[in-house]
Design a protein around this motif. Structure first.
Motif, PDB file in Angstrom:
ATOM      1  N   ARG A  72      96.644  -5.154  74.960  1.00  0.00           N
ATOM      2  CA  ARG A  72      95.709  -4.054  75.163  1.00  0.00           C
ATOM      3  C   ARG A  72      96.328  -2.744  74.672  1.00  0.00           C
ATOM      4  O   ARG A  72      97.552  -2.612  74.602  1.00  0.00           O
ATOM      5  N   ILE A  73      95.489  -1.801  74.338  1.00  0.00           N
ATOM      6  CA  ILE A  73      95.954  -0.493  73.902  1.00  0.00           C
ATOM      7  C   ILE A  73      96.541   0.249  75.105  1.00  0.00           C
ATOM      8  O   ILE A  73      95.911   0.335  76.161  1.00  0.00           O
ATOM      9  N   ARG A  74      97.726   0.789  74.931  1.00  0.00           N
ATOM     10  CA  ARG A  74      98.439   1.412  76.051  1.00  0.00           C
ATOM     11  C   ARG A  74      98.266   2.932  76.016  1.00  0.00           C
ATOM     12  O   ARG A  74      98.634   3.584  75.034  1.00  0.00           O
ATOM     13  N   LEU A  75      97.702   3.444  77.096  1.00  0.00           N
ATOM     14  CA  LEU A  75      97.460   4.874  77.225  1.00  0.00           C
ATOM     15  C   LEU A  75      98.283   5.418  78.376  1.00  0.00           C
ATOM     16  O   LEU A  75      98.248   4.870  79.480  1.00  0.00           O
ATOM     17  N   VAL A  76      99.024   6.478  78.136  1.00  0.00           N
ATOM     18  CA  VAL A  76      99.787   7.125  79.195  1.00  0.00           C
ATOM     19  C   VAL A  76      99.296   8.563  79.350  1.00  0.00           C
ATOM     20  O   VAL A  76      99.018   9.242  78.365  1.00  0.00           O
ATOM     21  N   VAL A  77      99.165   8.977  80.598  1.00  0.00           N
ATOM     22  CA  VAL A  77      98.734  10.340  80.905  1.00  0.00           C
ATOM     23  C   VAL A  77      99.886  11.042  81.613  1.00  0.00           C
ATOM     24  O   VAL A  77     100.382  10.552  82.635  1.00  0.00           O
ATOM     25  N   VAL A  78     100.302  12.190  81.062  1.00  0.00           N
ATOM     26  CA  VAL A  78     101.403  12.955  81.638  1.00  0.00           C
ATOM     27  C   VAL A  78     100.841  14.270  82.179  1.00  0.00           C
ATOM     28  O   VAL A  78     100.188  15.028  81.447  1.00  0.00           O
ATOM     29  N   GLY A  79     101.055  14.539  83.461  1.00  0.00           N
ATOM     30  CA  GLY A  79     100.545  15.790  84.017  1.00  0.00           C
ATOM     31  C   GLY A  79     100.630  15.830  85.526  1.00  0.00           C
ATOM     32  O   GLY A  79     101.177  14.930  86.164  1.00  0.00           O
TER      33      GLY A  79
ATOM     34  N   LYS B  78     104.125  11.600  86.322  1.00  0.00           N
ATOM     35  CA  LYS B  78     104.103  12.939  86.920  1.00  0.00           C
ATOM     36  C   LYS B  78     104.825  13.911  85.995  1.00  0.00           C
ATOM     37  O   LYS B  78     105.894  13.604  85.472  1.00  0.00           O
ATOM     38  N   ASN B  79     104.262  15.074  85.835  1.00  0.00           N
ATOM     39  CA  ASN B  79     104.807  16.038  84.886  1.00  0.00           C
ATOM     40  C   ASN B  79     106.255  16.413  85.194  1.00  0.00           C
ATOM     41  O   ASN B  79     107.080  16.521  84.286  1.00  0.00           O
ATOM     42  N   HIS B  80     106.580  16.579  86.483  1.00  0.00           N
ATOM     43  CA  HIS B  80     107.936  16.988  86.840  1.00  0.00           C
ATOM     44  C   HIS B  80     108.936  15.835  86.781  1.00  0.00           C
ATOM     45  O   HIS B  80     110.133  16.053  86.978  1.00  0.00           O
ATOM     46  N   GLU B  81     108.433  14.622  86.480  1.00  0.00           N
ATOM     47  CA  GLU B  81     109.330  13.465  86.366  1.00  0.00           C
ATOM     48  C   GLU B  81     109.331  12.871  84.962  1.00  0.00           C
ATOM     49  O   GLU B  81     109.870  11.788  84.746  1.00  0.00           O
ATOM     50  N   LYS B  82     108.783  13.592  84.013  1.00  0.00           N
ATOM     51  CA  LYS B  82     108.636  13.037  82.661  1.00  0.00           C
ATOM     52  C   LYS B  82     109.979  12.875  81.935  1.00  0.00           C
ATOM     53  O   LYS B  82     110.076  12.109  80.977  1.00  0.00           O
ATOM     54  N   THR B  83     111.015  13.600  82.404  1.00  0.00           N
ATOM     55  CA  THR B  83     112.308  13.509  81.720  1.00  0.00           C
ATOM     56  C   THR B  83     113.166  12.344  82.216  1.00  0.00           C
ATOM     57  O   THR B  83     114.252  12.116  81.681  1.00  0.00           O
TER      58      THR B  83
END
Length: 534
Positions: free
Chosen positions: A342-349, A375-380
């Motif tokens: 399936r096409i993989r979609l990730v949302v960051v925010g 989660k935006n503050h955990e993206k790193t």
């Protein structure tokens, strides 16, 4: 004892007003503020729910100003305990209260100046504000034991008044908030020292009877001003022209006069009677228990006291955290990809990212795609970077107050982790005014469902600039709901509210956006499918 009855009266009036005018989400928030205000802890609640005191949304909260009442009472209790305990420990024959106040001032000032604490903590919490109170205590103590020349004091008073007016009413960007606060504290101390010793001519100007009346009724003015202004903004108009402003000032003055004369002075006189203190204490405790109990009940039923079909909200069908439960369903997608076909979609925010996750869910495309959330503050974090890089499309959502620097930071982050520009999209911010109170006030009118919400012109301008900056990598969330000029829709085609708090989407709002963005998302998925086939 003299002031608490007025506080209870104010919270009772707010609950009564909100019972008719407020939507459930806002009414629940008011109930929480009533509980915190009655317990002198609204500063703690505000620090949790509204870290930025100057957020324009706070202008619609009738009890947001009682955070300072909490600080004052907390100081009375804490400082008194510190003095009692310290005196018991040292058992000095001398009055060591000024030394205790000085030590508290220095300790609190050091805490306030330390960079390791954030602005929210320094604004709302007592340890960072004690130095202001102690400065006043020490100034009053010092001035009370001095006889000073009125000629010198006249000069100090005039200079202090002029400088304070400049600090309060002139926006000087070059002066930091810390420097402004400390300057006002120092100038206030100068006024406290100087005013008792000024000449009669200066005294007539700065201490005339009208200013004295305002000073005596200052607590009543303080209590009612925000309630009146918030009531006006929430229920009638947020545009404060000269007529509206004058009317709100007039109403505030009238309420302040009545409450000062019949509540403050009435209670002061009653306290001098036999059993006055006892009866007042019993009355306050009883009233506080009733009002706080009602507020607890309203909070437990999420502020739902009538059916609101446009929100799919009905009495008896409430659940805990129901107003944010739908948005929080996005947390379920905070997991790694498991599918390979399936096409993989990730949302960051942040919460806006979870809104976008819900939009994708409501498109009913999960048989074709797998959705993940970061989660935006955990993206790193390493595992989240891996999740982003493993996606076919990464959606980065902007916040409620987007800035060009936010967009630049997203692109910088993408470059740092090696994410290709053609596999990422930036999702614009959205807003539906600041409050639906004025809309809900028209619920008995025929044009209710045609209501729109106004948003600031700069918001629209910035949205257009982002479209140009990001080119084909930008998903516009404002234009699809724009009606005319700077007004956006409040209801979808089925007469359901799109966003109850003007920021986040209801389920009906997410479904509506799913229809609006269907072609955009379908085009992106089609592009990914073609690239995968190659």
């Amino acid at each position: 004892m003299r002031l608490y009855p007025l506080t209870l009266l104010a919270t009772g009036v707010c609950l009564l007003w909100g019972s008719y005018w407020m939507l459930p989400y806002t009414y629940q928030d008011l109930a929480q503020n009533v509980i915190a205000t009655n317990l002198f802890a609204n500063n703690i609640l505000m620090s949790i729910k509204s870290s930025d005191y100057w957020n324009v949304l706070n202008d619609y909260k009738p009890l947001m100003h009682t955070w300072y009442l909490g600080i004052i009472v907390q100081f009375y209790v804490v400082f008194a305990l510190i003095v009692i305990v310290t005196k018991k420990i040292f058992r000095s024959k001398r009055d060591i209260t000024p030394y205790i106040a000085g030590a508290c001032l220095l300790g609190s000032l050091v805490l306030y100046l330390l960079p390791c604490f954030n602005a929210t903590q320094k604004f709302y919490f007592l340890p960072f504000r004690i130095f202001e109170f102690c400065a006043g205590c020490l100034t009053a103590y010092w001035a009370g034991n001095r006889q000073l020349s009125n000629k010198k004091m006249n000069c100090w008073v005039i200079c202090a008044y002029v400088l304070m007016c400049c600090l309060l009413f002139i926006n000087a960007d070059y002066l930091s908030a810390t420097a402004r606060l400390l300057s006002i504290v120092v100038l206030t101390c100068i006024l406290l020292v100087s005013l008792p010793f000024v000449s009669k001519h200066v005294d007539k100007v700065v201490s005339n009877k009208w200013l004295a009346i305002v000073g005596k009724a200052s607590f009543s003015i303080y209590i009612w001003h925000q309630i009146v202004f918030a009531f006006c903004r929430y229920s009638f108009t947020a545009v404060f022209d000269i007529k509206v402003f004058s009317l709100t000032i007039l109403i505030t003055g009238l309420l302040a006069y009545l409450s000062y004369k019949y509540v403050e002075q009435g209670m002061a006189n009653y306290l001098n009677r036999e059993h006055g203190e006892r009866n007042t204490l019993i009355g306050c405790i009883g009233s506080a228990l009733v009002l706080t109990g009602v507020a607890f009940w309203l909070n437990s039923c999420s502020g739902v006291i009538r059916d609101v079909p446009e929100l799919d909200t009905y009495v008896g069908r409430t659940t805990e955290r129901m107003h944010i439960a739908y948005n929080e369903e996005g947390y379920k997608y905070d997991k790694d990809f498991t599918s390979t076909d399936r096409i993989r979609l990730v949302v960051v925010g942040d919460s806006y990212g979870r809104d976008f996750v819900n939009i994708l869910r409501e498109m009913k495309i999960e048989d074709r795609v797998e959705i993940a959330y970061v989660k935006n503050h955990e993206k790193t974090k390493a595992n989240n970077i891996k999740r982003i890089l493993n996606s076919d499309i990464a959606f980065f959502t902007l916040t409620i107050v987007p800035k060009e620097s936010h967009v630049d930071a997203i692109y910088q982050f993408a470059d740092e982790i090696g994410l290709k520009r053609d596999s990422m999209m930036i999702v614009g911010s959205k807003r539906f005014g600041h409050s639906l109170g004025q809309v809900y006030a028209k619920r008995h009118q025929k044009d209710y469902f045609n209501s729109t919400a106004a948003i600031e012109e700069w918001y629209l301008t910035q949205n257009e600039e982002f479209k140009v900056k990001c080119q084909g990598q930008y998903i516009d969330m404002i234009t699809p709901v724009l009606v005319s000029d700077n007004h956006v829709r409040v209801f979808n085609d089925e007469y359901k509210i799109i966003s109850q708090d003007c920021e986040h989407l209801t389920q009906n709002g997410a479904k509506y956006y799913a229809k609006l963005l269907e072609n955009t998302i379908s085009g992106l998925l089609e592009s990914v499918s073609k690239n995968n086939d190659k």
